[in-house]
Enzyme design. Sequence first.
Site, PDB file in Angstrom:
ATOM      1  N   SER A   1      -3.697  -9.649  -7.231  1.00 48.66           N
ATOM      2  CA  SER A   1      -3.137  -9.828  -5.810  1.00 48.66           C
ATOM      3  C   SER A   1      -3.551 -10.971  -5.248  1.00 48.66           C
ATOM      4  O   SER A   1      -4.359 -12.089  -5.989  1.00 48.66           O
ATOM      5  CB  SER A   1      -4.356  -8.824  -5.131  1.00 48.66           C
TER       6      SER A   1
ATOM      7  N   TYR B   1     -12.954  -4.924  -3.357  1.00 46.39           N
ATOM      8  CA  TYR B   1     -11.403  -5.025  -3.701  1.00 46.39           C
ATOM      9  C   TYR B   1     -11.478  -6.391  -4.258  1.00 46.39           C
ATOM     10  O   TYR B   1     -10.748  -6.354  -5.415  1.00 46.39           O
ATOM     11  CB  TYR B   1     -10.617  -4.780  -2.659  1.00 46.39           C
TER      12      TYR B   1
HETATM   13  N1  LIG Z   1       0.286  -3.507  -0.789  1.00 49.50           N
HETATM   14  C1  LIG Z   1      -0.368  -4.594  -0.853  1.00 49.50           C
HETATM   15  O1  LIG Z   1      -0.609  -5.416   0.118  1.00 49.50           O
HETATM   16  C2  LIG Z   1      -0.859  -5.109  -2.276  1.00 49.50           C
HETATM   17  C3  LIG Z   1      -1.187  -6.406  -2.291  1.00 49.50           C
HETATM   18  C4  LIG Z   1      -1.517  -7.072  -3.302  1.00 49.50           C
HETATM   19  C5  LIG Z   1      -1.857  -6.165  -4.391  1.00 49.50           C
HETATM   20  N2  LIG Z   1      -1.653  -4.841  -4.457  1.00 49.50           N
HETATM   21  C6  LIG Z   1      -1.893  -3.964  -5.547  1.00 49.50           C
HETATM   22  O2  LIG Z   1      -0.704  -3.257  -6.105  1.00 49.50           O
HETATM   23  C7  LIG Z   1      -1.034  -2.075  -6.498  1.00 49.50           C
HETATM   24  C8  LIG Z   1      -0.336  -0.895  -5.837  1.00 49.50           C
HETATM   25  O3  LIG Z   1      -0.369  -0.692  -4.489  1.00 49.50           O
HETATM   26  P1  LIG Z   1       0.230  -0.270  -3.410  1.00 49.50           P
HETATM   27  O4  LIG Z   1      -0.194  -0.805  -2.000  1.00 49.50           O
HETATM   28  O5  LIG Z   1       1.687  -0.035  -3.907  1.00 49.50           O
HETATM   29  O6  LIG Z   1      -0.071   1.190  -3.486  1.00 49.50           O
HETATM   30  P2  LIG Z   1      -0.118   2.776  -2.872  1.00 49.50           P
HETATM   31  O7  LIG Z   1       0.957   2.589  -2.040  1.00 49.50           O
HETATM   32  O8  LIG Z   1      -1.412   3.233  -2.457  1.00 49.50           O
HETATM   33  O9  LIG Z   1       0.088   3.122  -4.376  1.00 49.50           O
HETATM   34  C9  LIG Z   1      -0.757   3.531  -5.236  1.00 49.50           C
HETATM   35  C10 LIG Z   1      -0.175   4.238  -6.430  1.00 49.50           C
HETATM   36  O10 LIG Z   1      -1.283   4.488  -7.309  1.00 49.50           O
HETATM   37  C11 LIG Z   1      -1.532   5.841  -7.492  1.00 49.50           C
HETATM   38  N3  LIG Z   1      -3.015   5.910  -7.841  1.00 49.50           N
HETATM   39  C12 LIG Z   1      -4.283   5.594  -6.895  1.00 49.50           C
HETATM   40  N4  LIG Z   1      -5.245   5.819  -7.292  1.00 49.50           N
HETATM   41  C13 LIG Z   1      -5.176   6.389  -8.614  1.00 49.50           C
HETATM   42  C14 LIG Z   1      -5.924   6.925  -9.488  1.00 49.50           C
HETATM   43  N5  LIG Z   1      -7.430   6.922  -9.395  1.00 49.50           N
HETATM   44  N6  LIG Z   1      -5.381   7.199 -10.638  1.00 49.50           N
HETATM   45  C15 LIG Z   1      -4.107   7.576 -10.624  1.00 49.50           C
HETATM   46  N7  LIG Z   1      -3.215   6.962  -9.798  1.00 49.50           N
HETATM   47  C16 LIG Z   1      -3.595   6.579  -8.784  1.00 49.50           C
HETATM   48  C17 LIG Z   1      -1.278   6.543  -6.065  1.00 49.50           C
HETATM   49  O11 LIG Z   1      -0.957   7.701  -6.140  1.00 49.50           O
HETATM   50  P3  LIG Z   1      -2.372   8.824  -5.912  1.00 49.50           P
HETATM   51  O12 LIG Z   1      -2.998   8.392  -4.752  1.00 49.50           O
HETATM   52  O13 LIG Z   1      -1.497  10.063  -5.611  1.00 49.50           O
HETATM   53  O14 LIG Z   1      -3.234   8.991  -7.076  1.00 49.50           O
HETATM   54  C18 LIG Z   1      -0.055   5.817  -5.844  1.00 49.50           C
HETATM   55  O15 LIG Z   1       1.014   6.375  -6.501  1.00 49.50           O
HETATM   56  C19 LIG Z   1      -2.563  -1.754  -6.629  1.00 49.50           C
HETATM   57  O16 LIG Z   1      -3.099  -2.271  -7.645  1.00 49.50           O
HETATM   58  C20 LIG Z   1      -2.778  -2.967  -5.307  1.00 49.50           C
HETATM   59  O17 LIG Z   1      -4.173  -3.233  -5.321  1.00 49.50           O
HETATM   60  C21 LIG Z   1      -1.131  -4.269  -3.098  1.00 49.50           C
END
Ligand SMILES: NC(=O)c1ccc[n+]([C@@H]2O[C@H](COP(=O)([O-])OP(=O)(O)OC[C@H]3O[C@@H](n4cnc5c(N)ncnc54)[C@H](OP(=O)(O)O)[C@@H]3O)[C@@H](O)[C@H]2O)c1
Length: 234
Positions: free
Chosen positions: A139, A152
């Site tokens: 990130s 985080y």
């Molecule tokens: N969105 C942003 O702005 C952003 C920016 C930088 C980095 N990131 C990183 O990118 C990655 C994805 O983020 P996102 O924003 O796409 O998140 P998201 O929309 O919340 O999706 C997260 C995914 O991971 C699964 N998940 C969460 N906790 C889990 C667990 N304990 N075990 C198994 N599966 C789990 C969720 O399904 P369930 O909840 O049903 O388990 C979902 O499929 C993360 O590592 C995040 O830190 C995101």
Amino acid sequence: MNKTAVITGGTKGIGKAIIQKLAQEGFDIITCSRSWDELEELKAEIEEDADVTVHIMRADLSLRTDTDAFIKTINQTVDRIDILVNNTGVFLPGELTSEPEGNLELMIQTNLYSAYHLTRGVIDKMKDRKSGDIFNMCSIASITAYPNGGSYSISKFAMYGMSKVLREELKPFGIRVVSVLPGATLTNSWSGIDIPEERFMKASDVADAVWGAHSLSKNSVVEEIVIRPQLGDL
Ligand SMILES: NC(=O)c1ccc[n+]([C@@H]2O[C@H](COP(=O)([O-])OP(=O)(O)OC[C@H]3O[C@@H](n4cnc5c(N)ncnc54)[C@H](OP(=O)(O)O)[C@@H]3O)[C@@H](O)[C@H]2O)c1
């Protein structure tokens, strides 16, 4: 035989966008999340759109037992892993001195330990073939501290550190390791936030950047993908 990609946390957001992209490109998929219903929906949607197989497993990767079970399933299900995306992550905002007790543990377990154990558990499939790409979802919070980033940010600095270590270790095995550092991307992580949609990146842009890195010749590795909203960080 199709190529195979393992993507953790594939039912939503960036993980789902990467699955959609890789399925369009002909990859079979293995993914997990905590919701069986959402996994079944994902499988049906992807298999309807592309001639690939999507293997799904319900697993909470904050738990070592579930992570080990997912590793076992992967190793029993596929002969090869062409792409591994350590994507699972949760974002609980807060400040170190006032965030709820347990935030650090939960985010280290979910955002870091899951990737550490999973990579160790499946790496032999890549080492044996002397090929494969690993994308670690870091990130902008891996390189910038900001108010309300709290634990985080600690977990994402650590993930970035792990990714750099892996890059060095896996060079001789022909395995490319890419640290992906996205800025604010419009996904569930931001639900309830009152900021215009145009201010965010699209999850599909992160997926396209991942595909671009994968598509280079094996002579080259994109070590880091730093990708921000055009107007900058939020
Ligand atoms: N969105 C942003 O702005 C952003 C920016 C930088 C980095 N990131 C990183 O990118 C990655 C994805 O983020 P996102 O924003 O796409 O998140 P998201 O929309 O919340 O999706 C997260 C995914 O991971 C699964 N998940 C969460 N906790 C889990 C667990 N304990 N075990 C198994 N599966 C789990 C969720 O399904 P369930 O909840 O049903 O388990 C979902 O499929 C993360 O590592 C995040 O830190 C995101």
